[in-house]
Design an enzyme around this catalytic site. Structure first.
Site, PDB file in Angstrom:
ATOM      1  N   GLY A 164       5.341  30.836-101.147  1.00  0.00           N
ATOM      2  CA  GLY A 164       5.213  30.167 -99.850  1.00  0.00           C
ATOM      3  C   GLY A 164       3.783  29.672 -99.732  1.00  0.00           C
ATOM      4  NE  ARG A 165       2.819  27.542 -93.617  1.00  0.00           N
ATOM      5  CZ  ARG A 165       3.806  28.122 -92.932  1.00  0.00           C
ATOM      6  NH1 ARG A 165       4.057  29.409 -93.091  1.00  0.00           N
ATOM      7  NH2 ARG A 165       4.536  27.424 -92.090  1.00  0.00           N
ATOM      8  CB  ILE A 166       0.278  33.631 -99.111  1.00  0.00           C
ATOM      9  CG1 ILE A 166       0.099  33.758 -97.599  1.00  0.00           C
ATOM     10  CG2 ILE A 166      -0.673  34.582 -99.856  1.00  0.00           C
ATOM     11  CD1 ILE A 166       0.559  35.079 -97.000  1.00  0.00           C
TER      12      ILE A 166
ATOM     13  NE  ARG B 227      16.315  34.258-100.748  1.00  0.00           N
ATOM     14  CZ  ARG B 227      16.460  34.600 -99.484  1.00  0.00           C
ATOM     15  NH1 ARG B 227      17.556  35.187 -99.098  1.00  0.00           N
ATOM     16  NH2 ARG B 227      15.520  34.361 -98.599  1.00  0.00           N
TER      17      ARG B 227
ATOM     18  CB  THR C 151      -1.348  40.577-100.516  1.00  0.00           C
ATOM     19  OG1 THR C 151      -0.689  39.449-101.101  1.00  0.00           O
ATOM     20  CG2 THR C 151      -2.545  40.970-101.340  1.00  0.00           C
ATOM     21  N   GLY C 152       2.009  41.591 -99.664  1.00  0.00           N
ATOM     22  CA  GLY C 152       3.069  41.225 -98.717  1.00  0.00           C
ATOM     23  C   GLY C 152       3.376  42.383 -97.778  1.00  0.00           C
ATOM     24  NE  ARG C 153       4.548  43.176 -93.088  1.00  0.00           N
ATOM     25  CZ  ARG C 153       3.461  42.411 -92.886  1.00  0.00           C
ATOM     26  NH1 ARG C 153       2.534  42.302 -93.809  1.00  0.00           N
ATOM     27  NH2 ARG C 153       3.303  41.786 -91.740  1.00  0.00           N
TER      28      ARG C 153
ATOM     29  CD  GLU D 217       0.265  48.918 -94.158  1.00  0.00           C
ATOM     30  OE1 GLU D 217      -0.141  48.472 -93.071  1.00  0.00           O
ATOM     31  OE2 GLU D 217       0.476  48.209 -95.140  1.00  0.00           O
TER      32      GLU D 217
ATOM     33  CG  HIS E   6      -2.096  45.515 -93.860  1.00  0.00           C
ATOM     34  ND1 HIS E   6      -0.813  45.819 -93.453  1.00  0.00           N
ATOM     35  CD2 HIS E   6      -2.162  44.162 -93.851  1.00  0.00           C
ATOM     36  CE1 HIS E   6      -0.150  44.701 -93.211  1.00  0.00           C
ATOM     37  NE2 HIS E   6      -0.960  43.675 -93.434  1.00  0.00           N
TER      38      HIS E   6
HETATM   39  C1  DGY Z   1       0.510  39.497 -91.238  1.00  0.00           C
HETATM   40  O1  DGY Z   1       0.018  38.630 -90.514  1.00  0.00           O
HETATM   41  O2  DGY Z   1       1.716  39.683 -91.314  1.00  0.00           O
HETATM   42  C2  DGY Z   1      -0.413  40.294 -92.043  1.00  0.00           C
HETATM   43  O3  DGY Z   1       0.193  41.268 -92.775  1.00  0.00           O
HETATM   44  C3  DGY Z   1      -1.496  40.872 -91.175  1.00  0.00           C
HETATM   45  O4  DGY Z   1      -2.615  40.739 -91.967  1.00  0.00           O
END
Ligand code: DGY
Length: 316
Positions: free
Chosen positions: A155-157, A177, A233-235, A264, A282
């Site tokens: 995606g954007r990230i 997907r 860096t997602g979840r 967390e 995070h």
């Molecule tokens: C978000 O915006 O979902 C990030 O995890 C917070 O940094």
């Protein structure tokens, strides 16, 4: 003036706008979300602004006072909110897409570099007084130059990270997907096993929630190119922590860098015993510029909803 309840302290510039535009009720919560205090404060207010640290599940949504016409979240992620319950209740939700892409990609790159070059381990050693001098075979890591970065969830990230990785002369592949309309030159690998086999570095950018829970499990770890690096860096919920610990111990995964965890601020104890993992709290979007932009975008969405408009950052 509309009344707005805000659960956590926001950057100064955002607070200044909140105070200028609203009658604010600042809860300044820290640590665990105090649900009862939130619900009591929300009584009679027009809007609420929460954060990813505040779990707004179906039970909370059912109790949010009827006066609240919009719920904003200071995040792009919405897995802490039961969106179906919000939809069913007719409570609009706005979030902060786009403005944190670069900062989060920067942090994914930081984790990649730290994991590849053993930066956490090396710094721990220096701080502990364990550095006895330069030797040719001391603390050797691996270069990212010429390696293949696999982005799971472009995606954007992911797009921002792909551009950064090219600066390190990395090849970039991705698995989604569906093929992305604009992948900025990254190669789409439709087959999951092929994708994993080709990753020298796997960077995970999946949203949380049941659909992605434990995506990185033992079976998929076994498919990854041996000795790969894993970054998330997602979840946190997308990784089966026990499986990753076993792979870091066996060397199937050479190193990992995690900024997110399933529960967390708890971090699985086994991670703390491993040298080959970088653990961050995070902070993917935690730059002043980004956090101000997130606050402003969330407020733009709240303002629009209260004025009867439909903002582009409305998720429900
Ligand atoms: C978000 O915006 O979902 C990030 O995890 C917070 O940094």
């Amino acid at each position: 003036m509309n009344h707005l309840v805000v659960t956590r302290t926001l950057p100064d510039a955002v607070m200044a706008r909140v105070s200028a535009q609203y009658k604010p009720i600042m809860l300044n919560q820290n640590g665990a979300f105090a649900i009862e205090a939130f619900l009591a404060a929300a009584d009679g207010v027009d809007a609420a602004l929460v954060t990813p640290a505040d779990r707004i599940d179906a039970a909370v949504i059912a109790r949010i006072p009827a006066s609240v016409r919009v719920l904003g979240t200071f995040s792009v992620g919405t897995d802490h909110i039961d969106l179906e319950a919000a939809r069913a209740r007719g409570l609009p939700v706005v979030n902060t897409p786009g403005v944190l892409s670069f900062a989060t990609a920067e942090l994914a790159l930081t984790l990649m570099l730290m994991a590849a070059r053993r930066a956490s381990e090396a710094e721990r050693l220096v701080r502990a007084g364990g550095w006895s001098g330069w030797t040719p075979d001391f603390m050797m890591g691996r270069t990212l130059e010429g390696k293949t970065l696999g982005i799971l969830g472009l995606g954007r990230i992911g797009l921002a990270l792909a551009a950064m990785a090219r600066g390190l002369s990395m090849g970039v592949i991705y698995h989604n997907r569906r093929e992305a309309e604009n992948a900025a030159g990254a190669e789409f690998i439709i087959d999951e096993a092929d994708f994993l086999r080709r990753c020298d570095v796997l960077s995970i950018h999946l949203p949380g929630g049941e659909a992605t829970r434990h995506w990185l499990n033992q079976a998929r770890i076994a498919m990854i190119k041996p000795g790969a690096i894993v970054v998330n860096t997602g979840r946190g919920s997308t990784i089966d922590d026990a499986a990753l610990v076993a792979a870091l111990r066996s060397g199937q995964i050479a190193a990992a860098g995690l900024d997110v965890f399933a529960h967390e601020p708890a971090v699985p104890a086994a991670y703390l015993t491993l040298e080959n993992i970088v653990l961050l709290p995070h902070i993917g979007s935690a730059t002043l510029e980004t956090r101000v932009a997130m606050g402003m975008l969330a407020l733009d969405g709240i303002d629009a909803m209260l004025a009867g408009r439909d903002p582009s950052n409305r998720v429900v």
